[in-house]
Design an enzyme around this catalytic site. Structure first.
Site, PDB file in Angstrom:
ATOM      1  CE  LYS A  84       5.576   3.845   0.250  1.00  0.00           C
ATOM      2  NZ  LYS A  84       6.363   3.015  -0.328  1.00  0.00           N
ATOM      3  N   PRO A 133       0.836  -1.231  -0.025  1.00  0.00           N
ATOM      4  CG  PRO A 133      -0.683  -1.543   1.869  1.00  0.00           C
ATOM      5  CD  PRO A 133       0.575  -1.929   1.212  1.00  0.00           C
ATOM      6  CD  GLU A 134       2.737   3.118  -4.512  1.00  0.00           C
ATOM      7  OE1 GLU A 134       3.027   4.257  -4.728  1.00  0.00           O
ATOM      8  OE2 GLU A 134       2.848   2.089  -5.345  1.00  0.00           O
ATOM      9  NE  ARG A 146      10.377  -1.921  -5.917  1.00  0.00           N
ATOM     10  CZ  ARG A 146       9.696  -1.050  -5.126  1.00  0.00           C
ATOM     11  NH1 ARG A 146      10.226  -0.100  -4.308  1.00  0.00           N
ATOM     12  NH2 ARG A 146       8.470  -1.080  -5.173  1.00  0.00           N
TER      13      ARG A 146
END
Ligand SMILES: [Zn+2]
Length: 270
Positions: free
Chosen positions: A58, A2-3, A260
């Site tokens: 976050k 979750p961002e 990433r």
């Protein structure tokens, strides 16, 4: 993971359901997720009232009466849900709080999530919060540009660095760079101040739209009531490898940057 928009959605959901309620009992069912920072016991929460629920980066932060706070990081698969104690049989339930009108449960399949109970007055020194960069909403385009210009790594990696700017992860970094027409691999010295100011505007706009759509359910994310978000339907490049760019129909490229996966359009992003 979750961002910012997902954590903000959960914070607002939980606030709408839980503020003003008193804790009857708080309990860790699995102490692996318990983070001992400035430790207070979960039993210290008993009898305290939830005054406020906020977000920083976050992290979700519960503010209780009598100078107590609880910092939660959901990491990969953590979920904080308003629900009933029927779910206590669930093997992925690791923390539970019974309140006077409803219950709060923390589930985590992979157990990377963390919960820390601390004094509210010590939040500024909390290891998860003290090093965070500013929130994107709290700085001007010029301040954003100053912060970014001091750095030497690729712009995508700068956006992901929580100590530089708090809240962005892979989805919203890719989407913001696409919206601003900036190639993720560029270093700040090759990006004009004007384009960096546009990027700040893109970040704000992407985050605002994502919050308005209650976040992105691309992986496991569910809101505070167990419902999926909608922003995954509006994503333009993230995870769209080889699909047509919505702007020019060039296939979206996927590269690995700083370990990433990174998605961009070779034609629209210069
Ligand atoms: Zn394109």
């Amino acid at each position: 993971m979750p961002e910012l928009p997902e954590v903000e959605t959960i914070a607002r959901d939980l606030a709408s359901a839980l503020i003003g309620q008193k804790v009857l009992k708080a309990e860790f069912l699995n102490t692996a997720i318990r983070e001992n920072c400035y430790t207070r016991e979960e039993t210290d929460l008993n009898g305290k009232t939830i005054n406020r629920i906020s977000r920083r980066g976050k992290n979700l932060i519960f503010h209780f009466s009598e100078n107590l706070a609880m910092v939660c990081h959901l990491k990969m698969t953590g979920r904080l849900l308003v629900d009933s104690d029927r779910s206590r049989d669930n093997k992925h339930l690791h923390f539970f709080m019974r309140l006077d009108k409803s219950d709060l449960s923390f589930y985590d399949v992979r157990k990377f999530g963390r919960i820390c109970i601390t004094a509210e007055s010590e939040l500024n020194q909390h290891p998860r919060l003290s090093k965070l960069g500013p929130e994107p909403f709290d700085i001007t385009p010029a301040e954003f540009t100053d912060i970014v210009k001091r750095r030497s790594k690729s712009i995508k990696l700068i956006l992901l660095d929580q100590e530089i700017l708090a809240g962005l992860g892979n989805i919203y970094a890719d989407e913001s760079l696409y919206s601003a027409g900036i190639r993720p691999t560029l270093k700040p010295y090759r990006i004009s101040r004007a384009r960096l100011e546009i990027l700040h505007g893109s970040i704000i706009e992407v985050l605002d739209v994502a919050i308005g759509n209650r976040g992105s359910s691309v992986d496991d994310y569910l809101d505070g009531f167990g419902q999926a978000g909608n922003f995954q339907n509006l994503i333009k490049v993230y995870g769209k490898t080889d699909q047509a760019c919505p702007g020019c129909e060039t296939p979206i490229k996927r590269i690995i940057l700083g370990g990433r996966s990174t998605h961009y359009c070779m034609k629209c992003q210069k």
